[in-house]
Design an enzyme around this catalytic site. Structure first.
Site, PDB file in Angstrom:
ATOM      1  N   SER A  86       0.836  -1.205   0.000  1.00 64.24           N
ATOM      2  CA  SER A  86       0.000   0.000   0.000  1.00 64.24           C
ATOM      3  C   SER A  86       0.873   1.258   0.000  1.00 64.24           C
ATOM      4  O   SER A  86       0.513   2.263  -0.628  1.00 64.24           O
ATOM      5  CB  SER A  86      -0.948   0.007   1.198  1.00 64.24           C
ATOM      6  OG  SER A  86      -0.226  -0.081   2.389  1.00 64.24           O
ATOM      7  N   ASP A 105       8.799  -3.327  -5.207  1.00 66.31           N
ATOM      8  CA  ASP A 105       7.405  -2.887  -5.078  1.00 66.31           C
ATOM      9  C   ASP A 105       7.116  -1.697  -5.990  1.00 66.31           C
ATOM     10  O   ASP A 105       6.138  -1.683  -6.736  1.00 66.31           O
ATOM     11  CB  ASP A 105       7.096  -2.507  -3.621  1.00 66.31           C
ATOM     12  CG  ASP A 105       7.474  -3.615  -2.650  1.00 66.31           C
ATOM     13  OD1 ASP A 105       7.646  -4.767  -3.101  1.00 66.31           O
ATOM     14  OD2 ASP A 105       7.615  -3.325  -1.449  1.00 66.31           O
TER      15      ASP A 105
HETATM   16  C1  GLA Z   1       9.398  -5.630   1.086  1.00 64.45           C
HETATM   17  C2  GLA Z   1      10.340  -4.657   0.393  1.00 64.45           C
HETATM   18  C3  GLA Z   1      10.768  -5.196  -0.971  1.00 64.45           C
HETATM   19  C4  GLA Z   1      11.328  -6.613  -0.848  1.00 64.45           C
HETATM   20  C5  GLA Z   1      10.371  -7.492  -0.054  1.00 64.45           C
HETATM   21  C6  GLA Z   1      10.935  -8.861   0.228  1.00 64.45           C
HETATM   22  O1  GLA Z   1       8.209  -5.735   0.362  1.00 64.45           O
HETATM   23  O2  GLA Z   1       9.689  -3.420   0.216  1.00 64.45           O
HETATM   24  O3  GLA Z   1      11.706  -4.334  -1.559  1.00 64.45           O
HETATM   25  O4  GLA Z   1      12.608  -6.600  -0.291  1.00 64.45           O
HETATM   26  O5  GLA Z   1      10.030  -6.904   1.197  1.00 64.45           O
HETATM   27  O6  GLA Z   1      11.070  -9.577  -0.958  1.00 64.45           O
END
Ligand code: GLA
Length: 382
Positions: free
Chosen positions: A123, A168
């Site tokens: 989010s 993300d």
């Molecule tokens: C979170 C972080 C990502 C990644 C994941 C684990 O979502 O924001 O960058 O490291 O954890 O894969």
């Protein structure tokens, strides 16, 4: 109310008149490739149907006025950006800072979202990318998804103060409908991987929320850096399974186990993308199961609730594979389920998990959605 209509109605109620632009920035679920992004490795996420929406109108001055359903109003000046305690609006200030506020114009915007907070469905990254698109749109700039994802990551790291990799923000900015995306987190190369039509992606929200995730996340990063340094490589991405025996002699036991997860996960992720290419969903599912075990035993970022959810899932008819998704320590798992069995699967896992735990699960089928976009209000294609 959420969605496009909800954001427009909220805009009109709060600011009066009509917005000019509507933005949609989706959440994401990672199918495989966990805790590999900050090791320069490979990830295979997709955008989901749940999204953050912003209805907005440019202003003639350098003021940004924001309202969000259930989270109140915030206003700030681009001439006086101060890191503060404005909660969700800090992500928008952070992106303005990372983009270089001197180049930006003001706007007023209304936010709604149906991405659950703290569930591991990104989010916050959706909020950052929505903010980046808003500033880009009102400031007459061209939209560069990869550059914007990098700025959003910087906002999260340096303004909000949470260390995260690039996965993300990059998938939210670049996703393609009906596809997962193989991302090389070193080169930022993107390879769409089409999802077969006869399988469903099911989100398994355990109803638990992540705890201590920031400190545990930083701790995992440090262990990975220690292992890479001991091996004399820039990142764990540069090692293969054959290097593990040598690494065992060079580093401590914890760093070795963390590295074994990352090295094997990178190989599984590349393998999973190839499996998708030839429609081998059975193999894809096996790789998801192996990924979960590695995250549980070697990387130690799962939780009792996530393990229970995954155990129930893999026991059910039509489930090809399941694993925790995102940073871990609570939140969601994800399952790959034969389409014909999906409705029954959702019903059955909800019943079994509710009986076996004290948590309230939320299980639903989602679809691989398109990445973030902005539309002028007259354009109804969203
Ligand atoms: C979170 C972080 C990502 C990644 C994941 C684990 O979502 O924001 O960058 O490291 O954890 O894969």
């Amino acid at each position: 109310m959420t969605g496009r209509g909800g954001a427009i109605d909220l805009f009109t109620a709060r600011f009066g008149g009509e917005p000019d632009i509507v933005i949609r920035a989706p959440g994401r679920v990672n199918l495989i490739g966990e805790h590999t992004d900050y090791n320069d490795g490979f990830v295979l996420p997709m955008a989901i149907e749940q999204a953050t929406w912003v209805a907005l109108r440019p202003r003639d001055d350098r003021i940004v006025r924001l309202t969000s359903e259930g989270h109140g109003d915030v206003s700030f000046s681009l001439d006086d950006l101060v890191r503060g305690t404005d909660g969700w609006a800090e992500y928008i200030k952070g992106i303005a800072w990372a983009m270089g506020s001197a180049q930006l114009h003001g706007w007023e915007g209304a936010f709604t979202s149906d991405i659950p907070i703290g569930a591991g469905l990104s989010s916050s990254a959706a909020l950052e990318i929505a903010g980046a698109l808003a500033f880009t749109s009102v400031s007459g700039q061209a939209w560069d998804p990869t550059a914007s994802a990098l700025m959003a990551q910087r906002a999260e790291n340096e303004w909000v103060g949470v260390s995260c990799g690039i996965m993300d923000q990059l998938i939210i900015a670049t996703a393609e409908a009906d596809n997962a995306m193989l991302i090389d987190c070193r080169t930022l190369g993107l390879t769409p991987a089409p999802l077969p039509g006869d399988v469903a992606i099911v989100i398994l929200d355990t109803g638990t929320r992540r705890e201590l995730v920031d400190s545990e996340y930083d701790d995992r990063r440090r262990a990975c850096e220690r292992a890479a340094e001991a091996a004399g490589v820039p990142a764990l991405r540069d090692l293969s399974i054959d290097d593990i025996a040598g690494l065992a002699r060079a580093t401590d036991e914890i760093a070795l186990r963390r590295a074994r997860h990352v090295i094997s996960e990178n190989e599984r992720t590349i393998d999973a993308a190839s499996a998708l290419e030839i429609g081998d969903v059975r193999h894809f599912g096996e790789l998801m199961n192996d990924s979960h075990k590695s995250l549980r035993d070697d990387f130690e970022v799962s939780s009792d609730a996530l393990d229970l959810m995954v155990d129930i899932a893999t026991d059910l008819e039509g489930c090809l594979g399941a694993r925790m998704t995102g940073a871990g320590f609570g939140g969601c798992a994800v399952a790959l389920v034969r389409d014909s069995a999906a409705a029954q699967f959702v019903e059955e896992i909800t019943r079994r998990y509710s009986t076996a735990s004290n948590n309230d699960p939320h299980v639903y089928v989602t679809r691989a959605a398109a990445g973030a976009h902005a539309r002028q209000i007259g354009d109804r294609t969203t």
